[in-house]
Design an enzyme around this catalytic site. Structure first.
Site, PDB file in Angstrom:
ATOM      1  CE1 TYR A 175     -10.364  -8.542  -2.490  1.00 24.00           C
ATOM      2  CE2 TYR A 175      -9.914  -8.897  -0.163  1.00 24.00           C
ATOM      3  CZ  TYR A 175      -9.851  -8.100  -1.288  1.00 24.00           C
ATOM      4  OH  TYR A 175      -9.261  -6.862  -1.203  1.00 24.00           O
TER       5      TYR A 175
ATOM      6  CG  HIS B  42      -7.456  -4.302 -10.568  1.00 21.92           C
ATOM      7  ND1 HIS B  42      -7.168  -5.430  -9.840  1.00 21.92           N
ATOM      8  CD2 HIS B  42      -6.484  -4.207 -11.509  1.00 21.92           C
ATOM      9  CE1 HIS B  42      -6.059  -5.989 -10.314  1.00 21.92           C
ATOM     10  NE2 HIS B  42      -5.625  -5.266 -11.317  1.00 21.92           N
TER      11      HIS B  42
ATOM     12  CE1 TYR C 227     -11.666  -4.693  -1.744  1.00 24.43           C
ATOM     13  CE2 TYR C 227     -11.437  -3.501  -3.820  1.00 24.43           C
ATOM     14  CZ  TYR C 227     -10.937  -4.380  -2.885  1.00 24.43           C
ATOM     15  OH  TYR C 227      -9.699  -4.942  -3.068  1.00 24.43           O
TER      16      TYR C 227
ATOM     17  CE  LYS D 267     -12.855   0.723   2.070  1.00 25.38           C
ATOM     18  NZ  LYS D 267     -12.171   0.534   0.807  1.00 25.38           N
TER      19      LYS D 267
ATOM     20  N   PRO E  91      -6.920  -6.040   7.264  1.00 30.45           N
ATOM     21  CG  PRO E  91      -5.069  -7.307   6.617  1.00 30.45           C
ATOM     22  CD  PRO E  91      -5.874  -6.920   7.804  1.00 30.45           C
TER      23      PRO E  91
HETATM   24  P1  RFL Z   1       2.693   3.564   9.274  1.00 28.55           P
HETATM   25  O1  RFL Z   1       2.804   3.126   7.864  1.00 28.55           O
HETATM   26  O2  RFL Z   1       2.771   2.552  10.329  1.00 28.55           O
HETATM   27  O3  RFL Z   1       3.809   4.680   9.493  1.00 28.55           O
HETATM   28  C1  RFL Z   1       4.109   5.170  10.784  1.00 28.55           C
HETATM   29  C2  RFL Z   1       5.533   5.687  10.781  1.00 28.55           C
HETATM   30  O4  RFL Z   1       5.839   6.221  12.075  1.00 28.55           O
HETATM   31  C3  RFL Z   1       7.119   5.750  12.486  1.00 28.55           C
HETATM   32  N1  RFL Z   1       7.167   5.775  13.960  1.00 28.55           N
HETATM   33  C4  RFL Z   1       7.786   6.740  14.670  1.00 28.55           C
HETATM   34  N2  RFL Z   1       8.441   7.840  14.287  1.00 28.55           N
HETATM   35  C5  RFL Z   1       8.955   8.619  15.262  1.00 28.55           C
HETATM   36  N3  RFL Z   1       8.849   8.345  16.603  1.00 28.55           N
HETATM   37  C6  RFL Z   1       8.204   7.241  17.006  1.00 28.55           C
HETATM   38  N4  RFL Z   1       8.099   6.965  18.308  1.00 28.55           N
HETATM   39  C7  RFL Z   1       7.627   6.387  16.036  1.00 28.55           C
HETATM   40  N5  RFL Z   1       6.923   5.236  16.084  1.00 28.55           N
HETATM   41  C8  RFL Z   1       6.648   4.877  14.832  1.00 28.55           C
HETATM   42  C9  RFL Z   1       7.216   4.350  11.894  1.00 28.55           C
HETATM   43  O5  RFL Z   1       8.567   3.915  11.773  1.00 28.55           O
HETATM   44  C10 RFL Z   1       6.539   4.571  10.534  1.00 28.55           C
HETATM   45  O6  RFL Z   1       7.457   4.948   9.542  1.00 28.55           O
HETATM   46  O7  RFL Z   1       1.327   4.374   9.514  1.00 28.55           O
HETATM   47  P2  RFL Z   1       0.503   5.344   8.523  1.00 28.55           P
HETATM   48  O8  RFL Z   1       1.409   6.341   7.873  1.00 28.55           O
HETATM   49  O9  RFL Z   1      -0.659   5.799   9.304  1.00 28.55           O
HETATM   50  O10 RFL Z   1      -0.002   4.399   7.334  1.00 28.55           O
HETATM   51  C11 RFL Z   1      -0.946   3.382   7.563  1.00 28.55           C
HETATM   52  C12 RFL Z   1      -0.735   2.223   6.597  1.00 28.55           C
HETATM   53  O11 RFL Z   1       0.629   1.846   6.648  1.00 28.55           O
HETATM   54  C13 RFL Z   1      -1.631   1.020   6.922  1.00 28.55           C
HETATM   55  O12 RFL Z   1      -2.921   1.444   7.288  1.00 28.55           O
HETATM   56  C14 RFL Z   1      -1.773   0.061   5.728  1.00 28.55           C
HETATM   57  O13 RFL Z   1      -0.549  -0.536   5.408  1.00 28.55           O
HETATM   58  C15 RFL Z   1      -2.800  -1.036   6.025  1.00 28.55           C
HETATM   59  N6  RFL Z   1      -2.926  -2.027   4.937  1.00 28.55           N
HETATM   60  C16 RFL Z   1      -3.668  -1.760   3.809  1.00 28.55           C
HETATM   61  N7  RFL Z   1      -4.263  -0.572   3.636  1.00 28.55           N
HETATM   62  C17 RFL Z   1      -4.951  -0.289   2.485  1.00 28.55           C
HETATM   63  O14 RFL Z   1      -5.505   0.818   2.372  1.00 28.55           O
HETATM   64  N8  RFL Z   1      -5.030  -1.190   1.434  1.00 28.55           N
HETATM   65  C18 RFL Z   1      -4.445  -2.407   1.515  1.00 28.55           C
HETATM   66  O15 RFL Z   1      -4.489  -3.148   0.538  1.00 28.55           O
HETATM   67  C19 RFL Z   1      -3.755  -2.752   2.750  1.00 28.55           C
HETATM   68  N9  RFL Z   1      -3.142  -3.940   2.877  1.00 28.55           N
HETATM   69  C20 RFL Z   1      -2.276  -3.266   5.066  1.00 28.55           C
HETATM   70  C21 RFL Z   1      -2.418  -4.215   4.008  1.00 28.55           C
HETATM   71  C22 RFL Z   1      -1.519  -3.580   6.186  1.00 28.55           C
HETATM   72  C23 RFL Z   1      -0.913  -4.806   6.274  1.00 28.55           C
HETATM   73  N10 RFL Z   1      -0.144  -5.049   7.429  1.00 28.55           N
HETATM   74  C24 RFL Z   1       1.188  -5.466   7.402  1.00 28.55           C
HETATM   75  C25 RFL Z   1      -0.661  -4.631   8.723  1.00 28.55           C
HETATM   76  C26 RFL Z   1      -1.818  -5.434   4.092  1.00 28.55           C
HETATM   77  C27 RFL Z   1      -1.084  -5.769   5.238  1.00 28.55           C
HETATM   78  C28 RFL Z   1      -0.493  -7.138   5.300  1.00 28.55           C
HETATM   79  C1  PHB Z   2      -2.326  -6.319  -0.950  1.00 30.14           C
HETATM   80  O1  PHB Z   2      -2.138  -6.341  -2.179  1.00 30.14           O
HETATM   81  O2  PHB Z   2      -1.389  -6.316  -0.152  1.00 30.14           O
HETATM   82  C2  PHB Z   2      -3.715  -6.312  -0.432  1.00 30.14           C
HETATM   83  C3  PHB Z   2      -4.763  -6.210  -1.327  1.00 30.14           C
HETATM   84  C4  PHB Z   2      -6.071  -6.226  -0.855  1.00 30.14           C
HETATM   85  C5  PHB Z   2      -6.305  -6.339   0.501  1.00 30.14           C
HETATM   86  C6  PHB Z   2      -5.257  -6.427   1.393  1.00 30.14           C
HETATM   87  C7  PHB Z   2      -3.944  -6.420   0.930  1.00 30.14           C
HETATM   88  O3  PHB Z   2      -7.593  -6.385   0.939  1.00 30.14           O
END
Ligand code: RFL
Ligand code: PHB
Length: 389
Positions: free
Chosen positions: A200, A72, A384, A296, A292
């Site tokens: 957005y 994109h 971004y 990042k 989110p």
């Molecule tokens: P995770 O993905 O939470 O993985 C952690 C893992 O550790 C396990 N765990 C354990 N294992 C052993 N013993 C324990 N006691 C444990 N406790 C937990 C868990 O089961 C899990 O498997 O962390 P990690 O790897 O640091 O990754 C981080 C990302 O997942 C997170 O930052 C992103 O998803 C945030 N995020 C976004 N990030 C982006 O860069 N671009 C995006 O577009 C974006 N969109 C989002 C998002 C997060 C969202 N939510 C749900 C918070 C959109 C949403 C809606």
């Molecule tokens: C997503 O596709 O889940 C998404 C995209 C952009 C954001 C957050 C989440 O800023």
């Protein structure tokens, strides 16, 4: 069992670290509390910075990403019924890639399995010991028995609710936090995205985001008060609310359909300082959370892990501990910039329940400034697409 690096958590941070270490000849074991299907069932991020794509290339897991990911060149901001494009590529020379976190995780899991590296899923009562000395140990229970892993280092990649950060004495950490009074209600649906690029939208009813996973699968979000429950949102109610927050053209062309996932994510800014405690290193959501809005979270997790993998490689290959010593400080500089940007994007586009008339006007003025000033757009675009690694 004995390994060089014990990694807690098989999310994107833990799996990517494991893969990068394996490629540098560093032995590692991942301990994860959930099953692989549970980990893959979490629908989260969708936008990858080029630094993250580079990291996945380095880890040897970018083939499908290059085939199926959508590059994109821009995003759209929508407010007052109009859309304004931010041309990321023209402003920075870089672009982002739409490729779901689920797919990144799937690719990393497949690579790990192909190499035969050990991952222990469904480990319970995971506990960390001895990381303040020279002989760290990870203990867990599985199949009714207690197991131990002796290691040189522990990488805490277990997310915000994980055990790693909680194993550190409170007096050794400094925590910074802001909890927002709203969350994002998100749905995934097998419908074509409403536009070619992400929208957005700032609206008096609240923020909305139109994102996607592919040309046939959409991901949409609406801002909701923290007190809402996903069960109270029928698909029809969600689509009506989303439509009401979009510009007339997008509202008209929105294709709706049954949701295949629906959940609410709370919004939070959080940083734990430092990221290193003796032989324990925190990475990803275990160390920091961003709302989110700036996309990042996953990208920051990837950059922490790149720094950590390089630092461990320097330690093992050249017997040079300096990069490990500098890990926390190096990461925190990038983390705080992403915290600032994510907080700013959130403040710019969300409706705050306690906002008075003055702050609403300031928000409007900021949006106006953004679309009328190339310098302001460039600052947004630079953040971004991701600051340099
Ligand atoms: P995770 O993905 O939470 O993985 C952690 C893992 O550790 C396990 N765990 C354990 N294992 C052993 N013993 C324990 N006691 C444990 N406790 C937990 C868990 O089961 C899990 O498997 O962390 P990690 O790897 O640091 O990754 C981080 C990302 O997942 C997170 O930052 C992103 O998803 C945030 N995020 C976004 N990030 C982006 O860069 N671009 C995006 O577009 C974006 N969109 C989002 C998002 C997060 C969202 N939510 C749900 C918070 C959109 C949403 C809606
Ligand atoms: C997503 O596709 O889940 C998404 C995209 C952009 C954001 C957050 C989440 O800023």
């Amino acid at each position: 069992m004995r390994t060089q690096v014990a990694i807690i958590g098989a999310g994107p941070a833990g799996l990517l670290l494991g893969q990068l270490l394996a490629r540098s000849g560093i032995d590692n074991i991942i301990v994860e509390q959930r099953s692989p299907d549970y980990v893959l069932g979490r629908i989260r991020a969708g936008i990858l910075e080029s630094v993250t794509v580079d990291a996945l290339e380095r880890a040897g897991v970018a083939a499908r990403l290059h085939d199926e990911g959508l590059p994109h060149d821009g995003i759209e901001l929508s407010f007052n019924g109009e859309r304004h494009r931010i041309d990321l590529h023209a402003l920075t020379g870089r672009r982002v890639t739409v490729y779901g976190q689920t797919e990144v995780t799937r690719d990393l899991m497949a690579a790990r399995q192909a190499e035969g590296t050990t991952t222990i899923y469904e480990a319970s009562d995971v506990s960390l010991h001895g990381f303040d000395g020279t002989r760290p140990l990870v203990r867990y229970r599985k199949d009714g028995a207690t197991h131990e892993i002796e290691c040189d280092y522990i990488a805490g990649c277990d997310g915000f609710h994980g055990v790693s950060r909680q194993s550190v004495p409170v007096a050794s950490t400094r925590l910074f936090e802001r909890v927002y009074p709203f969350g994002w209600l998100g749905i995934l649906s097998d419908t074509p995205p409403v536009a070619d690029e992400l929208i957005y939208a700032g609206h008096e009813r609240g923020f909305a985001l139109c994102s996607m996973r592919s040309k046939a699968r959409s991901r949409y979000y609406v801002q909701v008060p923290s007190t809402e429950r996903a069960e109270d949102w029928s698909d029809a109610r969600f689509w009506d609310e989303l439509r009401s927050r979009l510009d007339p053209q997008a509202a008209q062309s929105l294709v709706t359909g049954p949701s295949i996932e629906k959940s609410i994510a709370p919004l939070r800014s959080f940083v734990c300082e430092p990221l290193r405690f003796g032989r324990l290193f925190l990475a990803g959501d275990a160390a920091h959370i961003v709302p989110p809005t700036g996309a990042k979270g996953l990208n920051l997790a990837a950059s922490d892990v790149l720094y950590l993998a390089d630092a461990l490689a320097a330690r093992y290959q050249q017997d040079d501990p300096r990069e490990l010593d500098g890990y926390s400080e190096k990461c925190l500089r990038r983390i705080w910039k992403a915290e600032r940007f994510s907080w700013w994007m959130t403040s710019l586009l969300h409706r705050f329940p306690d906002a008075d008339a003055f702050s609403s006007r300031i928000q409007q003025a900021e949006l106006d400034f953004l679309v009328s000033s190339e310098a302001a757009r460039k600052a947004l675009a630079e953040n971004y697409v991701g600051l340099p690694y």
